[in-house]
Write a protein that holds these residues in place. Structure first.
Motif, PDB file in Angstrom:
ATOM      1  N   GLU A  77       0.829  -1.213   0.000  1.00  0.00           N
ATOM      2  CA  GLU A  77       0.000   0.000   0.000  1.00  0.00           C
ATOM      3  C   GLU A  77       0.860   1.258   0.000  1.00  0.00           C
ATOM      4  N   LYS A  78       0.449   2.233  -0.822  1.00  0.00           N
ATOM      5  CA  LYS A  78       1.164   3.509  -0.907  1.00  0.00           C
ATOM      6  C   LYS A  78       0.356   4.669  -0.338  1.00  0.00           C
ATOM      7  N   ASN A  79      -0.812   4.374   0.226  1.00  0.00           N
ATOM      8  CA  ASN A  79      -1.588   5.421   0.878  1.00  0.00           C
ATOM      9  C   ASN A  79      -0.923   5.815   2.193  1.00  0.00           C
ATOM     10  N   THR A  80      -1.267   7.009   2.689  1.00  0.00           N
ATOM     11  CA  THR A  80      -0.645   7.500   3.924  1.00  0.00           C
ATOM     12  C   THR A  80      -1.674   7.886   4.979  1.00  0.00           C
ATOM     13  N   PHE A  81      -2.956   7.564   4.759  1.00  0.00           N
ATOM     14  CA  PHE A  81      -3.972   7.918   5.748  1.00  0.00           C
ATOM     15  C   PHE A  81      -3.830   7.045   6.997  1.00  0.00           C
ATOM     16  N   CYS A  84      -4.241   3.010   6.924  1.00  0.00           N
ATOM     17  CA  CYS A  84      -3.562   2.198   5.903  1.00  0.00           C
ATOM     18  C   CYS A  84      -3.006   0.915   6.530  1.00  0.00           C
ATOM     19  N   THR A 352      -9.958   5.599  -8.002  1.00  0.00           N
ATOM     20  CA  THR A 352      -8.719   4.843  -8.196  1.00  0.00           C
ATOM     21  C   THR A 352      -9.038   3.388  -8.491  1.00  0.00           C
ATOM     22  N   TYR A 358      -2.801   2.649  -4.527  1.00  0.00           N
ATOM     23  CA  TYR A 358      -3.407   3.859  -3.986  1.00  0.00           C
ATOM     24  C   TYR A 358      -4.923   3.732  -3.809  1.00  0.00           C
ATOM     25  N   TYR A 359      -5.453   2.561  -4.088  1.00  0.00           N
ATOM     26  CA  TYR A 359      -6.907   2.362  -3.967  1.00  0.00           C
ATOM     27  C   TYR A 359      -7.351   2.425  -2.498  1.00  0.00           C
ATOM     28  N   ASP A 360      -8.567   2.914  -2.277  1.00  0.00           N
ATOM     29  CA  ASP A 360      -9.205   2.802  -0.962  1.00  0.00           C
ATOM     30  C   ASP A 360     -10.711   2.752  -1.171  1.00  0.00           C
TER      31      ASP A 360
END
Length: 385
Positions: A77-81, A84, A352, A358-360
């Motif tokens: 995962e490349k998200n930062t929320f 994650c 996305t 980057y999907y959520d």
């Protein structure tokens, strides 16, 4: 705490702790514990890590099955929320965290309101991504231990406006099959090809000939299909004609008859080309997913439930079929039912693509899913006065 807040918290917790197929120990335990809190009868370890929750109300013998998938993907995962994944290299890149949370929310609400007459089976399935989870639950008695009259499933889809629903009767999604062809020759020196047999020439002819299957062996009207060669590998080098060529590929089709024709035609082409060149071959064909075929009446029921939740302008009950695949197709061979898609959003808000780092899952559609499941149950298991 509102049900929306609860479902969102469940979704974030599942997203933070993703688990690969048949490894959903934390997820299935959490699901089972929640269902027990709601007062449901719970059966664990169905199809290894699957869970079935049963909610009965009234005295009707009618029943309905609702299925959600639980597994994640081997994607970093490349998200930062804040929510994650905490497991490196594994993430919920397909939204199964949202599907699980929505079905849990529906179980919570139906257990609270009990505005139906019959039995609801809440089915939380492992191992969907590789086409093994549905078959495992079926083999473990999903449709023989319990009397499930009809079964439904829902999946999010980026690119469709959030909260919009799409489905269609008959073939909604394609089957997915893979093939592997190995051409076995003698090979030889590149300067003296006449001293041996050349699998590259044969393999190239096979690749070209495979493209005639769709255009010349299947109906252009009702047997839409795709055949893609995705790998072509040899054991040769700069001045060595190889002794082996391996060809791999992927096929998609919308009917069982087209799938069978494709398998037969591929081997017939391979056998013919290899016989003509005087070389041997090995052929493997593996069907990972069947085509997802909705039954007409159950599709109508799903559309009516979606309209009740979202309004007629946000529901398309005759969408175009999709060439993606889904292992719910195996359950639809066991019972009548329908698979429906709910829009995850477009652009930056939910758009996305699936299987993207980057999907959520879009939290804004969680209650659309909860409300859809509740409406479907209450419409199909309505109290008869």
């Amino acid at each position: 705490m509102t049900i929306n807040t609860k479902v969102t918290e469940w979704r974030h917790d599942i997203h933070q702790h993703p688990e690969f197929g048949f490894e959903e120990e934390i997820t299935s335990a959490m699901v089972a514990e929640k269902l027990e809190e709601f007062g449901l009868e719970v059966h664990r370890n169905i199809g290894k890590t699957g869970v079935v929750g049963i909610l009965k109300c009234g005295d009707s013998e009618r029943s309905i099955g609702l299925r959600a998938d639980m597994d994640a993907l081997h994607i970093c995962e490349k998200n930062t929320f804040a929510h994650c994944s905490v497991h490196n290299g594994i993430m919920h890149a397909c939204g199964h965290d949202g599907h699980t949370a929505m079905l849990l929310g529906a179980a919570h609400e139906l257990a609270r309101t009990r505005n139906f007459d019959g039995t609801v089976y809440f089915i939380f399935q492992p191992g969907e991504e590789h086409g093994v989870g549905a078959k495992a639950m079926i083999a473990d008695g999903l449709f023989t231990r319990w009397n499930i009259n009809a079964i439904y499933a829902m999946h999010n889809l980026p690119g469709i406006p959030a909260g919009h629903f799409v489905t269609r009767p008959h073939s909604l999604m394609a089957s997915e099959s893979s093939f592997e062809i190995e051409v076995v020759a003698t090979g030889g020196h590149a300067a003296m090809p006449h001293m041996g047999t050349d699998p590259i020439v044969v393999g190239s002819q096979i690749v070209l000939a495979l493209q005639t299957i769709v255009s010349r062996h299947l109906s252009a009207i009702d047997e839409t299909a795709v055949i893609s060669v995705t790998e072509f590998a040899t054991n040769g080098t700069v001045n060595v004609i190889p002794s082996r060529v391996t060809i791999k590929g992927d096929t998609r089709s919308f009917t069982d008859s087209a799938l069978h024709k494709i398998e037969v035609a591929i081997e017939r082409i391979v056998a013919g080309q290899c016989m003509s060149a005087g070389v041997d071959y090995q052929f493997k064909f593996n069907n990972s997913f069947l085509s997802t075929i909705n039954t007409l009446q159950e599709t109508t029921h799903a559309v009516n439930a979606a309209i009740a939740v979202a309004g007629v302008d946000k529901v398309n009950g005759s969408c175009q079929p999709f060439t993606i695949s889904e292992d719910f197709s195996f359950m639809l061979r066991e019972a009548k039912g329908c698979y429906i898609l709910v829009g995850n959003g477009v652009g930056e808000c939910g758009g996305t693509a699936l299987h993207n780092p980057y999907y959520d899952f879009n939290d804004n559609i969680l209650m659309d899913g909860v409300n859809f499941w509740q409406a479907l149950v209450e419409q199909q298991l309505v109290h008869h006065k």
